[in-house]
Design a protein around this motif. Structure first.
Motif, PDB file in Angstrom:
ATOM      1  N   GLU A  21       0.847  -1.189   0.000  1.00 21.81           N
ATOM      2  CA  GLU A  21       0.000   0.000   0.000  1.00 21.81           C
ATOM      3  C   GLU A  21       0.877   1.232   0.000  1.00 21.81           C
ATOM      4  O   GLU A  21       1.919   1.270   0.664  1.00 21.81           O
ATOM      5  CB  GLU A  21      -0.899   0.028   1.237  1.00 21.81           C
ATOM      6  N   ARG A  27      -4.234   9.547   6.203  1.00 23.72           N
ATOM      7  CA  ARG A  27      -4.215   8.276   6.928  1.00 23.72           C
ATOM      8  C   ARG A  27      -4.402   8.449   8.429  1.00 23.72           C
ATOM      9  O   ARG A  27      -4.912   7.578   9.094  1.00 23.72           O
ATOM     10  CB  ARG A  27      -2.884   7.551   6.675  1.00 23.72           C
ATOM     11  N   ARG A  39     -10.137  -1.043  10.300  1.00 25.79           N
ATOM     12  CA  ARG A  39     -10.686  -1.663   9.093  1.00 25.79           C
ATOM     13  C   ARG A  39     -11.791  -2.662   9.447  1.00 25.79           C
ATOM     14  O   ARG A  39     -12.776  -2.789   8.710  1.00 25.79           O
ATOM     15  CB  ARG A  39      -9.566  -2.339   8.298  1.00 25.79           C
ATOM     16  N   TYR A 141     -11.376  -1.406  -1.091  1.00 20.18           N
ATOM     17  CA  TYR A 141     -10.212  -0.723  -1.641  1.00 20.18           C
ATOM     18  C   TYR A 141     -10.133  -0.922  -3.158  1.00 20.18           C
ATOM     19  O   TYR A 141     -10.562  -1.950  -3.687  1.00 20.18           O
ATOM     20  CB  TYR A 141      -8.931  -1.232  -0.962  1.00 20.18           C
ATOM     21  N   ASN A 143      -7.575  -1.393  -5.285  1.00 16.46           N
ATOM     22  CA  ASN A 143      -6.507  -2.150  -5.941  1.00 16.46           C
ATOM     23  C   ASN A 143      -6.394  -3.609  -5.530  1.00 16.46           C
ATOM     24  O   ASN A 143      -5.553  -4.332  -6.064  1.00 16.46           O
ATOM     25  CB  ASN A 143      -5.162  -1.463  -5.689  1.00 16.46           C
ATOM     26  N   ASN A 148      -6.949  -6.345   3.482  1.00 15.47           N
ATOM     27  CA  ASN A 148      -5.490  -6.239   3.509  1.00 15.47           C
ATOM     28  C   ASN A 148      -4.971  -6.034   4.935  1.00 15.47           C
ATOM     29  O   ASN A 148      -4.178  -5.123   5.207  1.00 15.47           O
ATOM     30  CB  ASN A 148      -5.000  -5.109   2.603  1.00 15.47           C
TER      31      ASN A 148
END
Length: 386
Positions: A21, A27, A39, A141, A143, A148
């Motif tokens: 990432e 953040r 998360r 997310y 990607n 993750n």
């Protein structure tokens, strides 16, 4: 009180994430394990726990616990023990909050029905499905699939009950992708999260069972641990009304079990000579747990709860109807995959297709499962009280 910060998982020495990432975008001042926790909390799967069965079906009984409230209570107990032992509180809390993400609707009854309905595709196991949820099904997310989470987190979720021998397909698949060594003991944070789960439901299910009128106090007081705690409360608070006695019983049960785990864990760590997190993994046994005497008392309490609550006559009709709902939904989607919403009828093989059906059903809340059954199959009749 002795703490063991040297045994704690460290976010600056995390095992890393499955997908790299970048730090583009805001953040906030959070380390790796704090991000893991956040998360989980922000995931759709966590929100759905508010309408999933713990003991009683989620649509009824505002004061009964559901998977969400249970997970929050586990996290409180786990974080308390982690702090006392000098472990990483954020990783412990994240593991506690995530431990039930893989549960389907209607609790263990729903799990049994879903596993039976998809036996020819490898069945279903909520622990393995938890890993599947956080590595594949959640997709916030751009990607990559999954949340993750750190490998430390995935390792703890996979092995929170210890090294894994017989692997279900979902756990084997997720663990292989995460690079988790399933033959080792997990870190102390995962061990603490597992025992916090036991402490929470042992004591809170007493509260819910009495509130529902299924458990009888006189029978409950025949359980040695409960009797011992009740007598101590009577000595401290003579003449206290029953409702407040029960609240004190639940509170004292949690406190007594937590104190026992802390003392026994310190004893085991000293006996093993563990000084690092690697020593914990290589100890060859759990270093966090109940003392021998408390373990025996806790087993007697569990046996009582299984006989008098989980398998009680008032709950059998609920369990039977819940299993009928899950079995019928699985049958309907198998017979006509076009009934699945867009994106869920996936996979090239029959096995993959069936596992996609399991993914969809497992993500349902109790309410949603009932609504889909009434739409696709027919009425659902559940006892109003439970």
């Amino acid at each position: 009180m002795t703490a063991f910060p040297g045994l704690a998982a460290r976010p600056d020495r995390s095992l890393g994430r499955l997908h790299p990432e970048d730090d583009d975008g805001p953040r906030g001042p959070r380390d790796a394990f704090q991000r893991d926790r956040d998360r989980i909390v922000h995931s759709a799967s966590f929100r759905r726990l508010r309408s999933k069965t713990q003991v009683f079906v989620a649509p009824d009984g505002d004061h009964f616990r559901v998977r969400l409230t249970h997970s929050l209570e586990v996290a409180q107990i786990g974080r308390t023990m982690a702090r006392a032992l000098g472990l990483n509180e954020d990783l412990t809390e994240a593991l506690c909050l995530a431990h039930d993400l893989g549960h389907p609707p209607f609790g263990h009854a729903g799990e049994d029905a879903l596993s039976a309905a998809l036996a020819d595709a490898g069945g279903f196991d909520h622990n393995g499905h938890t890993l599947r949820v956080v590595t594949l099904i959640e997709r916030p997310y751009p990607n990559f699939a999954g949340l993750n989470l750190t490998r430390d987190m995935l390792d703890g979720l996979a092995k929170h009950n210890g090294p894994v021998g017989a692997l279900g397909w979902a756990l084997a698949e997720a663990a292989a992708g995460a690079g988790v060594a399933l033959d080792e003991w997990p870190g102390l944070e995962a061990q603490v999260a597992a025992i916090a789960d036991d402490i929470a439901y042992d004591n809170h299910d007493i509260d819910d069972g009495l509130r529902a009128g299924i458990l009888e106090l006189d029978e409950l007081l025949e359980v040695p641990l409960v009797a011992r705690l009740w007598r101590a409360i009577e000595r401290r608070h003579p003449g206290l009304e029953r409702e407040r006695m029960v609240k004190a019983l639940v509170r004292d049960g949690i406190g007594t079990m937590v104190a026992d785990v802390l003392g026994e864990t310190r004893r085991r760590v000293a006996e093993a000579g563990a000084e690092t997190a690697a020593d914990v993994r290589g100890a060859g046994r759990a270093l966090a747990g109940f003392s021998e005497a408390m373990a025996a008392e806790e087993r007697a309490l569990k046996a009582f709860l299984y006989a008098k609550l989980y398998d009680s006559p008032p709950l059998r009709p609920v369990r039977d109807e819940a299993q009928r709902v899950i079995a019928n939904l699985a049958g309907a989607y198998r017979a006509d995959p076009a009934l699945l919403p867009d994106g869920w009828a996936r996979g090239e093989s029959e096995t993959d297709r069936l596992r996609g059906i399991a993914d969809f059903i497992a993500g349902m809340t109790d309410r949603y499962a009932i609504a889909r059954h009434e739409e696709l199959v027919g009425p659902v009749t559940l006892p109003e009280k439970f």
